[in-house]
Scaffold this active site. Structure first.
Site: not given
Ligand code: IPT
Length: 987
Positions: A419, A496
């Protein structure tokens, strides 16, 4: 940023001065002086509050505090009061004004001093001082000599101390700043913590560095080993197992018939580098080759599927300082839950973690210490990723990532970071990595549109449709057809998905189904492994404790419990989400075909034959075991399926199992367990299972209805008494009851409350008044065959409502005792119902604070309609207190899904419940209102009544806190519904 300012380095974007070139983390037999332990410590409030002669060897620090190194200073004092500052949590936002590279003048600065002895004979002439992790910037002096300064919190920094180190007493002084220009590059979603949080040592240096290249050619079975060594004297390589003894480590050395390294067979060959000066460096060599072939990710020539998790480093008392035991616990828990991959989100972990991944077998996406997410709210204006002033810092971080961890066979992908938008510095970092190590792939999710400098098309939190489209190489096109063609030649990874915040994630089975349907889909990494809760005591004299989250330390800006979004609770107890994930990703699938009296065993492994598993069967009749045995399953090759006929003893057990009597279901369960010990679990550990219903329950026989009779203030129906006005059940035999009333509300889950990509579900629920529905009884009508109560559930101000008819009948049971009480609930939505219902069922309460619950149905853990793969049908017993799932922020939990029958034993009597044929069951020592109101577990206190929820259905869990909500089949629409349930006081 005056060049003469001794503290200019704090805000200067440059990565540091005086440091040595980064190199691999390795051990050798040269002496090392460990400097972990108590250091003198003082916390200065900012740069205008520093100790002038901090570095002076004779400075008197005897009245300073002692602080453990390694540690995060904000964690000192926990679980009581933090002694130095306090942890602070933000997800995306910086906790200070965004004005790069400037940071607040109020910059807590830890001043550290440590005297240590250098023994006689220590080869000080070639020694380095090694810091494995300091958050966020620091300067260092040895014996008054400034060695340099550094940034890059989760990266190793070394200094040459050959000129400053002396025999006998030495004094090290380190000044550590909480905020620095580096903070702009370290905006990961986690607690802001500072200090020397990983180990410190002084090490003699002989061999400077080496790079093990160990490739495997699957077409020939040949391994190629080349070790590039940088050393002042000649170095020999020996790998006795492979017959290698060479004066030329770089070879290359060809070895026929090596066993390749993989997650499933983490074969490591022990070797050694021996220098002419006599230094010996142990090696653990794993041969493996990763490649993209026709858009498919392969290792050693075979496609691999990643069943992974994102792992932050966390411990509820020590923050990001971990012991080796904790790292071992993580790796073993992952392996025990069928996890085969880990992304080190969002920084390189303690290097010992990677040793464990090599040893036990986990594919690793090793990620750089980089995130600039806090520029996104400002439209990425001034994002360091595209600013030449930060280029050196980006290249430095990339180099230190790769150099430290380059010798780990488990690392198959370098990830630039997370990010951080897009920009030339990211592209440059990728180019440098590629130049240095072309044997691994490069990952960075932010480059997903064009994939111009990455090797994987990486996405986060996309829905099932988009994932399936990507699987078919039909993801939405961009403006540039050339980019599209390139991107479509790459494998797809979910870096993720499945946001494991609170109760959830729902839908994991659906994701896995899509992943397995398309070779281009590599699989992915659940967000995330562990809740980052902080253990705290409720008060100085109160020894109750709870897990704190954002806001609990009085932070000015924070993101609440978004930091508690893991598959493990903070104490590393598996949550239901992890148990579900284990089932969904099991590497062997067992499908039972009752009609054909056989089963299929499908091996989803990459290289492993099924022969390492023992298969066992158990037959249960109504949850009571009636037979068990072992099953001969032919060794099934990876990718293959074996069909197994049921053996004679199994058939005999099934034939003898009872086939009559209501409520008796006969189930066959087959488990696959480890036949022998593995490094990560003992023989007998269950890897996979399958279940088949062999004989369904028969329905109860006909019975004679009993008439309802009116008495003074109450109505009687068999053993049941109802309040004459409200029509509510107040007594059943010896049990006092209150209810049941139609209930549609649940204590919102995090996925109900939040919506990262869409309007949170809670908004429409609150707008519809679902949290404040009123239950109005309209009519209570006894008759010859039972009792009918009509009511309406509706919110103030709303013209829509749910019309409900409760039809009560009592039947003479087999004993003619008239205490089988049946409730048929018919719900008819009236008016507009555009919103799904959180739940649909009836709720009642009984006197008591705890009870024994025994049930027959899926279990033993909680399950919801889109998270129920892990629940298997059986007979289970639990105290009510143990049926509550302690999500860090209390919320809906504990539902037992599709229960056939249950027995609740209280001091006052026993209540039996039968679903028709199934009912969802929740029993709690507190009300939904209390559960909704509580912010932490310790706020939940039994209120003297047990609350019983019997639900026809729940709305799915989904993953909306960061991802899609429940998919269509898991949406609980308000439609005409009828469901039945029976109560009795004997079974
Ligand atoms: C995403 C991040 O990459 C991760 O670090 C964590 O924050 C997660 O979300 C949520 O828990 S970013 C999200 C805005 C898509």
């Amino acid at each position: 940023m005056n060049g003469l300012d001794p503290h200019a380095y704090v805000e200067d974007p440059s990565p540091g001065t005086g440091r040595l070139r980064p190199r691999a983390a390795f051990t050798s037999d040269l002496p090392v002086i460990g400097l972990d332990g108590d250091w003198r410590f003082r916390l200065a409030s900012g740069l205008d509050d520093l100790t002038g002669d901090l570095a002076a060897p004779d400075f008197d620090d005897s009245d300073w505090d002692l602080l453990a190194v390694p540690s995060c200073w904000q964690m000192t004092g926990l679980p009581g009061e933090p002694r130095y500052g306090a942890p602070a949590y933000t997800n995306i936002r910086y906790p200070f004004p965004v004005d790069p590279p400037r940071v607040p003048g109020q910059n807590p600065t830890g001043e550290y001093r440590r005297a240590f002895e250098v023994p006689d004979g220590f080869p000080a002439a070639a020694a380095v001082l090694r810091f494995e992790g300091i958050d966020s910037a620091f300067a260092v002096w040895l014996n008054g000599v400034r060695l340099g300064d550094g940034k890059g919190s989760r990266l190793t920094t070394e200094f040459d101390v050959s000129a400053a180190l002396r025999p006998g007493r030495n004094v090290l002084a380190v000044r550590v700043h909480q905020w620095s220009s580096g903070s702009y590059l370290e905006d990961q979603d986690m607690w802001w913590l500072s200090g020397i949080f990983r180990s410190v040592s002084v090490a003699a240096r002989g061999v400077e560095d080496f790079f093990v290249h160990a490739a495997y050619d699957h077409t020939t079975g040949r391994g190629t080993l080349a070790v590039d060594v940088t050393a002042p004297t000649p170095v020999w390589l020996s790998v006795p197992e492979l017959g290698i003894t060479a004066a030329d480590p770089a070879g290359p050395h060809m070895v026929d018939g090596v066993e390749p390294w993989s997650d499933e067979n983490p074969c490591l060959y022990s070797g050694e580098l021996v220098s002419e000066a006599g230094e010996r460096i142990p090696l653990r060599i794993g041969f493996r080759t990763v490649a993209v072939v026709d858009g498919v990710l392969t290792a050693n020539g075979r496609p691999i599927s990643l069943r992974g998790v994102n792992r932050h480093e966390w411990h509820p008392l020590t923050g990001r300082t971990l012991t080796e035991d904790t790292m071992v616990a993580d790796v073993l828990l992952m392996k025990q839950h069928n996890i085969n991959a880990v992304r080190t989100s969002h920084y390189p972990p303690d290097h010992r973690f990677l040793d464990l991944c090599d040893e036990h077998g986990l594919w690793v996406f090793c990620e750089g210490d980089l995130e600039t997410h806090g520029f996104e709210p400002g439209g990425w204006r001034r994002n360091p990723s595209d600013d030449p002033a930060w280029r050196e810092a980006y290249l430095d971080r990339a180099a230190r990532l790769v150099e430290r961890d380059k010798n780990h066979p488990s690392v198959i992908v370098w990830s630039l970071g997370n990010e951080s938008g897009t920009g030339a510095n990211l592209a440059a970092a990728a180019a440098c990595i590629r130049h240095r190590d072309d044997s691994r792939l490069i990952h960075y999710e932010g480059d997903w549109a064009s994939c111009s400098y990455v090797d994987l098309y990486s996405r986060m939190y996309i829905g099932l449709d988009e994932l399936a489209a990507a699987g078919r190489r039909q993801e939405p096109p961009t403006a540039d057809p050339a980019d599209d063609a390139h991107r479509r030649s790459l494998p797809v990874v979910l870096c993720e998905y499945g946001h494991a915040m609170g109760n959830g994630p729902g839908g994991l089975s659906e994701y896995q189904e899509v992943i397995e349907a398309h070779p281009r889909l590599v699989g992915g990494f659940i967000w995330e492994w562990l809740d980052h809760g902080i253990l705290r005591r409720t008060g100085p004299d109160d020894h109750r404790s709870f897990y704190a989250y954002g806001g609990d330390f009085g932070e000015e800006v924070h993101d609440g419990n978004f930091v508690a979004d893991g598959l493990l609770f903070p104490d590393r107890t598996p949550s239901p989400g992890l148990v579900e994930y284990k089932k969904v990703i099991e590497p062997v699938r067992i499908r039972i075909d009752p009609a054909a009296r056989r089963m299929a065993v499908h091996n989803l492994h990459h290289v492993r034959h099924s022969g390492y598993l023992d298969f066992r069967w158990t037959v249960e009749d109504g949850g009571e075991p009636v037979g068990s045995g072992s099953l001969a399953v032919p060794a099934t090759a990876p990718g293959a399926t074996s069909t197994v006929e049921w053996p004679a003893d199994l058939t005999a057990a099934l034939d003898s199992a009872r086939k009559d009597g209501p409520g008796h279901e006969v189930w066959l369960t087959v488990t696959a367990v480890l036949a022998t010990d593995e490094t990560w679990a003992g023989a007998g550990h269950e890897v996979a299972w399958g279940q088949g219903l062999i004989v369904p329950a028969s329905s109860p026989g006909p019975s004679t209805p009993v008439a309802a009779t009116a008495h003074d203030g109450y109505l009687a129906l068999g053993a049941a008494r109802f309040d004459a006005r409200s029509g509510l059940l107040v007594r059943l035999a010896d049990l006092e009851l209150d209810g049941p009333r139609l209930d549609v509300w649940r204590a919102p889950t995090d996925n109900d409350l939040l919506g990262a990509f869409a309007e949170p579900q809670i908004k429409s629920w609150l707008a519809a008044g679902l949290d404040r529905m009123r239950h109005e009884v309209l009519r209570v009508a006894p008759d010859e065959s039972g009792l009918t109560v009509t009511a309406r559930l509706a919110a103030a101000g709303s013209s829509s409502g749910l019309d409900v008819v409760y039809r009560w009948t009592a039947c003479d049971g087999p004993g003619g005792d008239g205490i089988r009480l049946r409730l048929d609930t018919t719900v008819t939505p009236d008016g507009a119902w555009p919103v799904p219902l959180p739940r649909l069922g009836v709720a009642m309460s009984l006197t008591g604070t705890d009870a024994e619950v025994e049930w027959f149905g899926p279990g033993p853990g909680e399950a919801y309609r889109d998270s129920r793969a892990a629940a298997r049908v059986g007979r289970y017993r639990s105290a009510v207190s143990a049926m509550q799932t302690p999500y860090v922020r209390p919320q809906e939990n504990g539902n037992r899904h599709h229960v056939r029958h249950a027995r609740i034993t209280l001091p006052a009597g026993t209540l039996l419940i039968n679903g028709d044929p199934v009912i969802d069951l929740t029993v709690r020592p507190w009300s939904t209102a209390a559960l909704t109101a509580a912010a932490h577990q310790h706020e939940l206190v039994p209120g003297g009544r047990l609350h019983l929820h019997l639900d026809q259905a729940h709305h799915g869990l989904g993953s909306a806190a960061c991802g899609p909500g429940p998919s269509a089949p898991s949406v609980l629409a308000a439609v005409p519904t009828a469901f039945g349930v029976e109560f009795s006081t004997n079974w």
